[in-house]
Write an enzyme that holds these catalytic residues in place. Structure first.
Site, PDB file in Angstrom:
ATOM      1  N   LYS A 108     -14.418   1.081  -0.123  1.00 49.07           N
ATOM      2  CA  LYS A 108     -15.446   0.114  -0.501  1.00 49.07           C
ATOM      3  C   LYS A 108     -16.710   0.757  -1.061  1.00 49.07           C
ATOM      4  O   LYS A 108     -17.554   0.073  -1.638  1.00 49.07           O
ATOM      5  CB  LYS A 108     -15.787  -0.779   0.684  1.00 49.07           C
ATOM      6  CG  LYS A 108     -14.635  -1.705   1.046  1.00 49.07           C
ATOM      7  CD  LYS A 108     -15.035  -2.774   2.042  1.00 49.07           C
ATOM      8  CE  LYS A 108     -13.912  -3.760   2.272  1.00 49.07           C
ATOM      9  NZ  LYS A 108     -12.783  -3.148   3.019  1.00 49.07           N
TER      10      LYS A 108
HETATM   11  C1  LIG Z   1     -11.501  -3.752   3.005  1.00 51.74           C
HETATM   12  C2  LIG Z   1     -10.337  -2.840   3.265  1.00 51.74           C
HETATM   13  C3  LIG Z   1      -9.028  -3.172   2.851  1.00 51.74           C
HETATM   14  C4  LIG Z   1      -8.700  -4.494   2.191  1.00 51.74           C
HETATM   15  O1  LIG Z   1      -9.180  -4.574   0.883  1.00 51.74           O
HETATM   16  P1  LIG Z   1      -9.242  -5.996   0.137  1.00 51.74           P
HETATM   17  O2  LIG Z   1      -9.865  -5.698  -1.178  1.00 51.74           O
HETATM   18  O3  LIG Z   1     -10.079  -6.883   1.004  1.00 51.74           O
HETATM   19  O4  LIG Z   1      -7.842  -6.494   0.024  1.00 51.74           O
HETATM   20  C5  LIG Z   1      -8.013  -2.247   3.073  1.00 51.74           C
HETATM   21  N1  LIG Z   1      -8.250  -1.068   3.697  1.00 51.74           N
HETATM   22  C6  LIG Z   1      -9.492  -0.724   4.119  1.00 51.74           C
HETATM   23  C7  LIG Z   1      -9.671   0.567   4.819  1.00 51.74           C
HETATM   24  C8  LIG Z   1     -10.579  -1.588   3.914  1.00 51.74           C
HETATM   25  O5  LIG Z   1     -11.809  -1.229   4.350  1.00 51.74           O
END
Ligand SMILES: *Cc1c(COP(=O)(O)O)cnc(C)c1O
Length: 432
Positions: free
Chosen positions: A107
């Protein structure tokens, strides 16, 4: 480039307006009016093009003239200022490591890109914005880190007390300055509810300009396309493009990948790797989309019962179910299978997965056993050190923390413990 709302009741807006608003006034999600086609040379010559140039060329059509080229180039560069390597695990399976950013999960790229775009837009607006966000773990840290010290922005993060990992908590509580953490004595749904109430509250909106930083914001969603171009750049056998498995919760990341494919990136197929929360795999079987209450799992960042970005995937395929199905599969993976995968991949390949990456690995392997001669990439979305308990349970191994993380764990936690009551949040926001 103009953006329309998926609910079709709001006016078209440009990139700047969509970024500042987050969600459209009719509660739909913004979506680009047309999907741009990438320059053929970018694909053919990709190995010789820098990541910064790739990112700039992919995002430029979406941003249009709302940010001058040199500023956009700078924003892209700062958003990807860490390695994103493709690592070989076996003859058929590769890992795209997205956890080398400051908060050790994917993220970071979206949060950094969004915070810098918003910072740029607010400079000429002379407006202060309060970013209000509820987190179940990773979003809070990435947003705190991305917005730290950005002029004109105050960040208020609500997180459920005792329900995020120790590393996650330190990442969102220890920065101080313009980052404020409220530790809510309740669960994630309580935090989310309080945030929603604040967005709907006229008193608050008279005093503050509120915005959100969750994954429905286009400035967090669109930059994730870059991962897929970087994966293809590092893929050796360009004559046989890979299958891509994406650990998915709210479906923002995978939706960006599918958008990249639609704009010309050659991929074989997408796999949505989900935990027990199986709304999308059921949809692909039955064509019925039935949101559920989120169920808790060891891959907690994917505990989403109503994946909001899925509507954008439907939009990409113009609601054509058959076309969607030929490009996308989904698999729901249990916690037991996740733990077993961490264990077996570690003993067979000496590669340590985190629980989210393990779901991705399992779903990819499952697909490849039915599609011989294909090869694939799964996205490793978090560093295993963020989930030491699950990893130790699977492998018996305790992970050495990197130096920066040790420092972080010693920093002072700064948060305000509150009851899960909206009146308390309101009072806090109005007092400023
Ligand atoms: C947020 C997150 C996801 C999921 O991603 P999306 O874009 O919401 O599908 C998967 N793995 C980790 C480690 C995350 O922090």
């Amino acid at each position: 480039m103009k953006y329309f709302s998926t609910n079709k009741q709001s006016p078209f807006v440009d990139f700047k307006e969509a970024t500042i608003q987050g969600q459209a006034p009719d509660k739909g999600l913004y979506f680009p009016e047309t999907i741009p086609t990438v320059d053929k040379n970018l694909i053919v010559d990709i190995e010789n093009i820098s990541n910064e140039d790739i990112g700039f060329r992919v995002l430029k059509p979406y941003v249009g003239n709302t940010i001058p080229d040199e500023n956009l180039f700078q924003i892209v560069s700062e958003s990807i200022s860490f390695p994103i390597p493709l690592v070989k695990i076996s003859d058929y399976i590769y890992s795209l490591e997205l956890f080398h950013g400051p908060t050790l999960a994917f993220k970071d790229v979206g949060a950094r890109f969004m915070s810098r775009c918003l910072g740029f837009f607010l400079k000429d607006e002379k407006k202060n914005v309060t970013i209000l966000v509820a987190t179940s773990g990773d979003t809070g840290g990435a947003v705190a880190n991305g917005f730290y010290n950005v002029d004109g922005v105050e960040v208020v993060i609500l997180y459920p007390s005792g329900k995020v990992s120790a590393v996650q908590e330190q990442q969102l509580t220890s920065l101080g300055k313009n980052i404020h953490a409220l530790e809510v004595q309740g669960n994630f749904d309580d935090c989310q509810q309080m945030v929603k109430q604040a967005f709907a509250d006229k008193d608050i909106n008279q005093h503050l300009f509120l915005s959100s930083a969750n994954s429905i914001n286009i400035a967090r969603w669109l930059p994730q396309q870059m991962y897929y171009f970087f994966a293809y750049k590092q893929w050796q056998d360009k004559s046989a493009p890979p299958v891509i498995s994406v650990p998915s919760g709210n479906f923002g990341n995978i939706c960006a990948g599918i958008l990249a494919m639609k704009s010309g990136l050659p991929f074989q197929h997408f796999i949505a790797a989900c935990n027990k929360n199986d709304v999308v795999s059921i949809f692909l079987e039955t064509q019925k989309f039935i949101p559920k209450k989120a169920e808790a799992t060891i891959s907690n960042a994917m505990d989403v019962g109503h994946p909001s970005n899925f509507t954008r995937i439907l939009e990409i395929f113009k609601q054509q179910f058959q076309e969607l199905k030929s490009n996308l599969s989904a698999l729901s993976v249990s916690d037991e299978a996740t733990v077993e995968t961490i264990n077996s991949v570690y003993s067979l390949h000496q590669y340590l997965l985190d629980p989210h990456g393990a779901v991705g690995y399992f779903a990819l392997q499952h697909y490849l056993t039915k599609h011989e001669r294909q090869k694939g990439i799964f996205l490793e979305t978090a560093h295993p050190v963020k989930f030491p308990i699950a990893v130790a349970q699977a492998t018996g191994k305790t992970i050495e923390m990197p130096y920066d993380l040790k420092q972080l764990m010693q920093a002072e936690k700064q948060s305000i413990l509150i009851k899960p009551e909206y009146a308390i949040l309101k009072d806090y926001l109005l007092k400023g």
